[in-house]
Design an enzyme around this catalytic site. Structure first.
Site, short mmCIF file in Angstrom:
data_model
loop_
_atom_site.label_atom_id
_atom_site.label_comp_id
_atom_site.label_asym_id
_atom_site.label_seq_id
_atom_site.Cartn_x
_atom_site.Cartn_y
_atom_site.Cartn_z
N SER A 97 -9.38 50.23 49.22
CA SER A 97 -10.42 49.27 49.57
C SER A 97 -11.81 49.85 49.30
CB SER A 97 -10.24 48.82 51.03
OG SER A 97 -11.00 47.68 51.31
N ASP A 229 -3.40 39.58 48.70
CA ASP A 229 -4.51 40.25 49.37
C ASP A 229 -5.56 39.20 49.75
OD1 ASP A 229 -6.85 41.75 50.01
OD2 ASP A 229 -6.16 43.40 48.74
N HIS A 258 -3.52 43.22 51.86
CA HIS A 258 -4.55 44.23 51.66
C HIS A 258 -4.14 45.56 52.29
CE1 HIS A 258 -8.55 45.63 50.73
NE2 HIS A 258 -8.75 46.02 51.98
#
Length: 278
Positions: A97, A229, A258
């Site tokens: 991320s 995601d 995610h």
């Protein structure tokens, strides 16, 4: 506890496990978490014979809660400070991320010339640019990130329950197996950090244009992304990133969220291991 000092005097906490002469894998965590988010990976790769290193970003986890430097430039420079402190060379850098954005900027600006980076892995990464702009129409509107800021400022403790309970791990999907311990651990990590660092960090992960970073990376780079995601949409992220990388490989996962590095750790670990050893 082990700390590295940055050029502007910030103390960055890090973990360093395993044989000093083994190849090193460096893990870069996502927002608003800490190096603890890599537990499943660090234990797996330690058992596989690697040296594993992870740090808490400034303002996160056990690192200093300073008021300045909550930008992608500073994040990458802080990672470089840890790497220099440990004198790591020929390392594999893995980022999730926001940590994926950190890896991209670190490799582009700090990792290449002196042989410190062998390969890179971007997991559910925010690259190349999350914000919708005239030249990035597939990005997310600013209102999405303003909603993050509003939720954090109004009631951070509740917001940090709502995110992992819902879209982060896909626990809001029909039929999902909800892991209460995973939610509690996300909340624990988030609440360890500074509200200001988390607030300012939203702009860092949402509004930092990293297209030039990706173009500058020459080492082999694996891009991993879940097709479900809900935080960093795959079309605006992984599928755009792979177009810019000179030596990139894209692997996607139907139905993965995610937070797949935690709830699908076995799959992710095996694929990263194959890339590292390949």
């Amino acid at each position: 506890m082990p700390f590295a000092s940055t050029s502007d005097g910030v103390e960055i906490f890090f973990k360093d496990w395993g044989p000093r002469d083994a190849q090193t894998i460096v893990f870069h965590h996502g927002w608003p978490l800490s190096s603890d988010d890599w537990d499943a990976q660090m234990l797996f790769f330690l058992a596989a014979g690697f040296r594993v290193v992870a740090h808490d970003r400034r303002g996160h986890g056990r690192s200093a809660q300073v008021s300045e430097g909550h930008t992608m430039d500073a994040y990458a420079a802080d990672a470089a400070a840890v790497v220099r402190h440990l004198d790591l060379r020929d390392a594999i850098h893995v980022g999730h991320s926001t940590g994926g954005g950190e890896v991209a900027r670190y490799v582009a600006r700090h990792g290449g010339p002196d042989g410190r980076v062998a390969k890179a892995v971007l997991v559910s990464a925010v690259t190349p640019l999350m914000l919708q702009t005239p030249d990035n129409p597939g990005g997310l509107p600013l209102s999405v990130f303003d909603g993050f800021r509003q939720g954090l400022a109004a009631n951070r403790a509740q917001f940090f329950l709502d995110v992992p309970s819902g879209p982060f791990y896909g626990f809001n999907r029909e039929g999902a197996t909800v892991h209460q311990g995973v939610i509690a651990n996300w909340w624990r990590q988030g609440m360890m950090g500074s509200a200001q660092a988390h607030y300012d960090g939203i702009a860092a992960f949402a509004e930092t244009d990293q297209r030039e970073d990706l173009k500058a990376i020459s080492v082999p780079t694996l891009v991993l992304h879940g097709e479900d995601d809900q935080i960093v949409p795959i079309d605006a992220a992984a599928r755009e990133s792979i177009k810019l990388l000179r030596n990139g490989t894209l692997k996607t996962y139907p139905g993965f969220s995610h937070g797949m590095l935690t709830v699908n750790a076995d799959t992710l670990n095996a694929d990263i291991l194959a890339f590292v050893r390949g």
